[in-house]
Enzyme design. Structure first.
Site, mmCIF file in Angstrom:
data_model
loop_
_atom_site.group_PDB
_atom_site.id
_atom_site.type_symbol
_atom_site.label_atom_id
_atom_site.label_comp_id
_atom_site.label_asym_id
_atom_site.label_seq_id
_atom_site.Cartn_x
_atom_site.Cartn_y
_atom_site.Cartn_z
ATOM 1 N N ASP A 1 5.718 -3.572 10.309
ATOM 2 C CA ASP A 1 4.272 -3.380 10.379
ATOM 3 C C ASP A 1 3.757 -3.299 11.811
ATOM 4 O O ASP A 1 2.890 -2.472 12.125
ATOM 5 C CB ASP A 1 3.526 -4.474 9.608
ATOM 6 C CG ASP A 1 3.907 -5.886 10.025
ATOM 7 O OD1 ASP A 1 4.816 -6.056 10.862
ATOM 8 O OD2 ASP A 1 3.299 -6.832 9.494
ATOM 9 N N ARG B 1 0.839 -1.200 0.000
ATOM 10 C CA ARG B 1 0.000 0.000 0.000
ATOM 11 C C ARG B 1 0.869 1.243 0.000
ATOM 12 O O ARG B 1 1.944 1.255 0.581
ATOM 13 C CB ARG B 1 -0.897 0.020 1.241
ATOM 14 C CG ARG B 1 -2.001 -1.006 1.214
ATOM 15 C CD ARG B 1 -2.759 -1.021 2.527
ATOM 16 N NE ARG B 1 -1.900 -1.428 3.635
ATOM 17 C CZ ARG B 1 -2.210 -1.300 4.910
ATOM 18 N NH1 ARG B 1 -3.353 -0.745 5.244
ATOM 19 N NH2 ARG B 1 -1.398 -1.708 5.851
ATOM 20 N N SER C 1 7.758 -5.256 6.367
ATOM 21 C CA SER C 1 7.314 -6.240 7.357
ATOM 22 C C SER C 1 8.006 -7.594 7.244
ATOM 23 O O SER C 1 7.366 -8.652 7.146
ATOM 24 C CB SER C 1 5.800 -6.403 7.261
ATOM 25 O OG SER C 1 5.188 -5.153 7.400
#
Length: 493
Positions: free
Chosen positions: A226, A104, A173
């Site tokens: 994350d 994203r 992440s």
């Protein structure tokens, strides 16, 4: 005439005998299928005593990981985030969140304490499978090209200070060994990525090269994971957030630790006295974990055998695959889906966890959704109600085992923080949760919450689980703001 009658009678008897034999065989197969599901249930059992042992083991592994490198399955990585967002942050900031099969890109306009997040926009992009196992340059160039497109769509509602460089928080992440807030080398890939030549390289350097190649004037102001991003995003809105857990494609946790409780920390103690720890808890292992033959086979055939065992039991990437493996064994040993095993059923990872969830939540009287999913995804046509019920039961066993183990993991973190016991209601503890598995798989999230209450008892009254939707994305932007090269100017404006 008599002979014809006898022959006809014999033929009828033969057919009847065949029908009876088939029915008996079908009953025997069904009984064996039910027996195998009962065996699965026993092997996946998570009684409260076992969960408490898992929680204790998690706390002990955390302590060992903080003491020194290599003494624990938990890496307990220093994030170099020693202070979380305060709410005073102002300006335009971007975030890039890479943590699974999608990534994203997000931008936020921050307005300080009075206005908080004034405006935000985001986009999500799927990563082509070949880039997950290709080379690092191709992967980062693809990401940077998509980032450049997103920056080009920036509207008039977003305001960058004159003469300022755009800044971005990078949520990466995967296990990274950080040496500062803006640098970190990849330790290993997880979640289906496998680009060997990237291991040991600085991920910020690789992203920066790709950004420059696109002609973008943008600085990576913060490298976060994350879970760390979710912790920052959660703390921005609630000062009592002290733990963040990701339950999505993969899984991880981060929490706030007292700096003096980190023996392996060699630098000066931060002014805040705290340090956010990226646990990398997906790699947790304990002899108390209820591991079945299906889990062992999945692990053996994975890209990282012997690693990320906890993740392979509780995360969205693997739950559907475990169910598929159980169904294959049932098909082979009981002919549950006919005399031959459907070819699609043998395809690894064809049954994704969202589809598993849809079957698990099927509330139709004839379990029509289960039947449709089995047919459309696995090529299994004309299933009986009994078969559909067995499939739902398998989903229930695997999902609830994962949820209960995840809850035990959370309790282990709270135990390490001294927040697992009742304290007269004086101490409020908030756990920020992010990830599609927790957000969308209702039975999973409800089971996790219920198990947490069961494990904590009276102490659960002061523990709150909050969904931090897109926490890792907004958190990265907030950490970019709190570590901006223009921070003092922005806060003063």
């Amino acid at each position: 005439m008599g002979k014809a009658v006898v022959a006809a009678a014999m033929a009828v008897c033969t057919v009847a005998a065949l029908v009876v034999r088939r029915r008996l065989r079908s009953v025997a197969r069904s009984a064996r299928a039910v027996e195998m599901v009962r065996e699965l249930e026993e092997r996946c059992a998570t009684p409260i005593g076992l969960l408490k042992e898992v929680a204790n083991a998690m706390a002990m592994e955390m302590q060992a990981g903080l003491a020194s490198e290599g003494d624990s399955k938990l890496k307990m990585l220093l994030s170099y985030v020693d202070s979380l967002p305060s709410g005073d942050e102002k300006g335009l900031f971007y975030a890039l969140d890479l943590g699974g099969t999608n990534f994203r890109v997000l931008r936020v306009q921050l307005g300080g304490k009075e206005r908080h997040v004034v405006k935000r926009e985001s986009t999500e992009v799927s990563i082509p499978p070949h880039l997950m196992v290709g080379n690092s340059a191709e992967l980062f160039e693809f990401i940077a090209a998509e980032l450049a497109k997103f920056v080009a769509s920036e509207g008039d509602d977003f305001h960058l200070s004159v003469g300022s460089q755009r800044e971005i928080g990078f949520t990466f992440s995967f296990p990274v060994k950080q040496s500062s807030i803006t640098s970190g080398t990849l330790v290993k890939w997880t979640k289906g990525f496998s680009i060997d030549e990237m291991v040991g390289k600085d991920v910020v350097v690789e992203l920066t090269k790709a950004i420059e190649k696109q002609g973008l004037d943008m600085r990576v102001a913060a490298l976060v994971n994350d879970a760390v991003g979710t912790l920052a995003g959660g703390r921005y809105y609630d000062k009592d957030v002290v733990v963040a857990v990701i339950l999505g494609t993969g899984t991880n946790a981060a929490y706030v630790e007292h700096a003096h409780a980190i023996p392996k920390w060699n630098g000066l103690l931060p002014k805040s006295g705290d340090m956010v720890i990226n646990m990398e808890w997906g790699n947790f292992w304990s002899a108390h974990l209820p591991i079945t033959e299906y889990d062992q086979d999945l692990d053996f055939e994975s890209l990282n055998p012997g690693e990320q065992i906890f993740e392979k039991l509780i995360s969205g990437m693997y739950l559907g695959e475990i169910v598929r493996r159980v169904l294959v064994k049932l098909a082979e040993e009981t002919s549950l889906f006919g005399d031959t095993v459907p070819s699609k059923l043998r395809t690894p990872f064809i049954l994704r966890t969202p589809e598993m969830s849809a079957m698990h939540h099927d509330a139709t009287s004839d379990l029509r959704i289960v039947g449709n999913k089995l047919n459309d995804i696995l090529g299994i046509a004309s299933t009986s109600m009994e078969t559909r019920k067995l499939v739902v039961e398998i989903c229930d066993i695997i999902a609830k085992r994962g949820a209960r183990l995840a809850a035990a993991g959370v309790v282990g973190v709270l135990k390490k923080q001294g927040r697992d016991a009742a304290c007269g209601g004086k101490q409020r503890t908030v756990v920020a949760m992010d990830g599609g598995l927790f957000e969308h798989y209702k039975i999973f999230s409800e089971c996790l919450d219920g198990t947490l209450r069961e494990l904590l008892g009276e102490a659960s009254q002061s523990v709150v689980i909050k969904l931090a939707n897109d926490g890792s994305g907004i958190g990265a932007a907030l950490l970019a703001a709190s570590h901006s090269q223009y921070k003092e100017e922005l806060c003063a404006s």
